[in-house]
Enzyme design. Structure first.
Site, PDB file in Angstrom:
ATOM      1  N   PRO A  33      26.241  31.569 -59.774  1.00  0.00           N
ATOM      2  CA  PRO A  33      25.835  30.161 -59.708  1.00  0.00           C
ATOM      3  C   PRO A  33      24.599  29.986 -58.850  1.00  0.00           C
ATOM      4  O   PRO A  33      24.493  30.577 -57.774  1.00  0.00           O
ATOM      5  CB  PRO A  33      27.049  29.464 -59.079  1.00  0.00           C
ATOM      6  CG  PRO A  33      27.787  30.554 -58.364  1.00  0.00           C
ATOM      7  CD  PRO A  33      27.543  31.799 -59.146  1.00  0.00           C
ATOM      8  N   MET A  34      23.661  29.175 -59.339  1.00  0.00           N
ATOM      9  CA  MET A  34      22.425  28.905 -58.605  1.00  0.00           C
ATOM     10  C   MET A  34      22.034  27.447 -58.778  1.00  0.00           C
ATOM     11  O   MET A  34      21.890  26.976 -59.908  1.00  0.00           O
ATOM     12  CB  MET A  34      21.289  29.803 -59.112  1.00  0.00           C
ATOM     13  CG  MET A  34      21.446  31.267 -58.779  1.00  0.00           C
ATOM     14  SD  MET A  34      20.081  32.243 -59.432  1.00  0.00           S
ATOM     15  CE  MET A  34      20.478  32.251 -61.194  1.00  0.00           C
ATOM     16  N   THR A  35      21.849  26.740 -57.684  1.00  0.00           N
ATOM     17  CA  THR A  35      21.391  25.356 -57.732  1.00  0.00           C
ATOM     18  C   THR A  35      19.997  25.289 -58.335  1.00  0.00           C
ATOM     19  O   THR A  35      19.091  26.000 -57.900  1.00  0.00           O
ATOM     20  CB  THR A  35      21.379  24.761 -56.318  1.00  0.00           C
ATOM     21  OG1 THR A  35      22.709  24.761 -55.809  1.00  0.00           O
ATOM     22  CG2 THR A  35      20.838  23.344 -56.325  1.00  0.00           C
ATOM     23  N   HIS A 184      34.348  26.661 -55.443  1.00  0.00           N
ATOM     24  CA  HIS A 184      33.351  27.139 -54.475  1.00  0.00           C
ATOM     25  C   HIS A 184      33.921  27.011 -53.064  1.00  0.00           C
ATOM     26  O   HIS A 184      33.961  25.927 -52.492  1.00  0.00           O
ATOM     27  CB  HIS A 184      32.073  26.312 -54.615  1.00  0.00           C
ATOM     28  CG  HIS A 184      30.866  26.952 -53.994  1.00  0.00           C
ATOM     29  ND1 HIS A 184      30.891  28.183 -53.367  1.00  0.00           N
ATOM     30  CD2 HIS A 184      29.567  26.525 -53.906  1.00  0.00           C
ATOM     31  CE1 HIS A 184      29.683  28.479 -52.922  1.00  0.00           C
ATOM     32  NE2 HIS A 184      28.858  27.487 -53.246  1.00  0.00           N
ATOM     33  N   TYR A 189      29.948  25.291 -47.914  1.00  0.00           N
ATOM     34  CA  TYR A 189      30.367  24.027 -48.510  1.00  0.00           C
ATOM     35  C   TYR A 189      31.800  23.701 -48.082  1.00  0.00           C
ATOM     36  O   TYR A 189      32.389  24.394 -47.248  1.00  0.00           O
ATOM     37  CB  TYR A 189      30.152  24.069 -50.021  1.00  0.00           C
ATOM     38  CG  TYR A 189      28.677  24.168 -50.326  1.00  0.00           C
ATOM     39  CD1 TYR A 189      27.860  23.050 -50.210  1.00  0.00           C
ATOM     40  CD2 TYR A 189      28.083  25.391 -50.639  1.00  0.00           C
ATOM     41  CE1 TYR A 189      26.488  23.135 -50.430  1.00  0.00           C
ATOM     42  CE2 TYR A 189      26.719  25.488 -50.851  1.00  0.00           C
ATOM     43  CZ  TYR A 189      25.923  24.353 -50.745  1.00  0.00           C
ATOM     44  OH  TYR A 189      24.559  24.444 -50.934  1.00  0.00           O
ATOM     45  N   GLY A 322      22.142  36.832 -59.021  1.00  0.00           N
ATOM     46  CA  GLY A 322      21.585  35.494 -58.923  1.00  0.00           C
ATOM     47  C   GLY A 322      20.121  35.475 -59.293  1.00  0.00           C
ATOM     48  O   GLY A 322      19.756  35.290 -60.451  1.00  0.00           O
ATOM     49  N   ARG A 323      19.262  35.662 -58.292  1.00  0.00           N
ATOM     50  CA  ARG A 323      17.815  35.538 -58.509  1.00  0.00           C
ATOM     51  C   ARG A 323      17.271  36.381 -59.660  1.00  0.00           C
ATOM     52  O   ARG A 323      16.354  35.921 -60.359  1.00  0.00           O
ATOM     53  CB  ARG A 323      17.069  35.846 -57.205  1.00  0.00           C
ATOM     54  CG  ARG A 323      17.196  34.723 -56.168  1.00  0.00           C
ATOM     55  CD  ARG A 323      16.475  35.044 -54.880  1.00  0.00           C
ATOM     56  NE  ARG A 323      17.097  36.112 -54.124  1.00  0.00           N
ATOM     57  CZ  ARG A 323      18.096  35.933 -53.262  1.00  0.00           C
ATOM     58  NH1 ARG A 323      18.567  34.722 -53.035  1.00  0.00           N
ATOM     59  NH2 ARG A 323      18.617  36.947 -52.599  1.00  0.00           N
TER      60      ARG A 323
END
Length: 371
Positions: A33-35, A184, A189, A322-323
């Site tokens: 997951p990536m915002t 999450h 968070y 991710g990236r």
């Protein structure tokens, strides 16, 4: 170092099939997951998001960006939500596109906790958290950076409402076409804030010793599993991760208590971010009887070689990236073909609206397969 499959006749362990929640996965590569903040200011996913996720459907599993379960849990106004019918319809366009591309996608449900701000909530409300402990860093809003506000300490009634919000969001996710949900409980968070030392100074049943600090995450997981079925629920943890100014002096007892309670539920998976200060994969892997997704990207760049090592050493069943998925929408195909990974460009467009820096990274030409 591993050489490409075609050159050696060997197959990367990342490309072997796996299964989650009874669903067959073509490989062990998970898109983390990536915002990306491509929703509108009502939290409705926009059409470009369908393109973005469909481009990456070659992953064994996609875990979506963090999605707000309620207005109370919003991090940003243009963060997608799962609490209105319009948001659900927007996500249905995304999941339909992923499934049309033969992909699988879980929704990550993310509550901001103390990281929220009135300017980032549709109702302008004060954020809630385990305790009235504010972050010290400026927060981003559509109007620019602002000073943080002190969150309101959650009452037991607030806790119950928040747990119910997550269960409702999980049901909404399935109506929106997601294959499952991920809770999450990492990266600073809300659920992580209950687990950590500095953000949870409660003296009731939700604070204090390891079992009490883990209680919120346990009850949250149980409620979501009851709502949609445990085999459709994943849990993400990042023990010791200081992101968003969290402090965990001794994570092991807390996370061992958490796993002891949720392992018997039969969840789809546990998603663990490793940390140099506390080797969570090594400590928690033997305590988890189900599927484990490993992630090392918070403290070192994830490469093909490092990911394959996690699988070969049995420290994880799948590995999340991710990236690398930002600039390599076809990451599994690049791994299969031994094609170099494209670097990220234009980092200033990671969190802006529109297609630039989002859906304009091309796939590499596929290598011909000898017949």
């Amino acid at each position: 170092m591993d050489i490409d499959t075609a050159a050696t006749g060997t197959r990367s362990p990342l490309l072997t099939p796996a299964a989650i929640a009874g669903t067959e996965l073509p490989n062990r590569i998970v898109m983390a997951p990536m915002t990306r903040l491509r929703a509108d200011t009502r939290g409705v996913p926009q059409p470009v998001m369908a393109d973005y996720y469909a481009q990456r459907a070659g992953a064994g599993l996609i875990v979506s960006e963090g999605i707000a379960p309620s207005v109370r849990g919003q991090l940003f106004l243009n963060e997608p939500g799962l609490f209105t019918e319009e948001q659900i319809a927007g996500w249905r366009r995304v999941t339909d596109a992923v499934h049309a591309a033969d992909g699988r996608i879980f929704a990550q449900i993310m509550h901001a906790g103390r990281n929220g701000h009135p300017a980032n909530r549709l109702d302008g409300g004060t954020p809630e958290a385990p305790s009235a402990v504010a972050t010290t860093r400026p927060l981003h809003t559509l109007g620019g950076k602002v000073d943080p506000v002190t969150p309101r300490a959650m009452t037991t009634a607030d806790i119950r409402t928040t747990i119910d919000d997550h269960a409702d969001a999980a049901r909404a996710a399935l109506r929106a076409g997601f294959d499952g949900v991920e809770i999450h409980s990492a990266n600073g968070y809300l659920a992580h804030q209950f687990l950590a030392d500095n953000t949870n100074v409660r003296t009731d049943a939700y604070g204090g010793g390891p079992a009490d600090r883990a209680r919120f995450a346990i009850e949250l997981t149980e409620a979501v599993a009851d709502a949609v079925g445990a085999d459709r629920v994943g849990l993400r943890v990042a023990p010791g991760n200081p992101e968003n100014e969290l402090v965990e002096a001794d994570p092991a007892p807390v996370y061992r208590a958490l796993l002891a309670a949720v392992d018997p539920l039969g969840l789809a998976y546990l998603h663990v971010t490793d940390d140099p200060g506390y080797p969570a994969l090594d400590d928690l892997r033997p305590r988890w009887s189900g599927t484990l997704i490993g992630n090392t990207g918070e403290h070192e760049e994830t490469t093909r070689e490092s990911a394959e090592r996690l699988i070969r050493e049995d420290r994880a069943d799948l590995v999340s990236f991710g990236r690398p998925f930002i600039s390599n929408p076809d990451l599994p195909a690049r791994i299969a073909d031994g094609v170099p990974w494209a670097p990220i460009r234009e980092k200033n467009f990671h969190y802006t609206s529109g297609p630039r820096g989002y859906v304009d990274y091309p796939a590499a030409p596929r290598k011909a397969v000898a017949g």
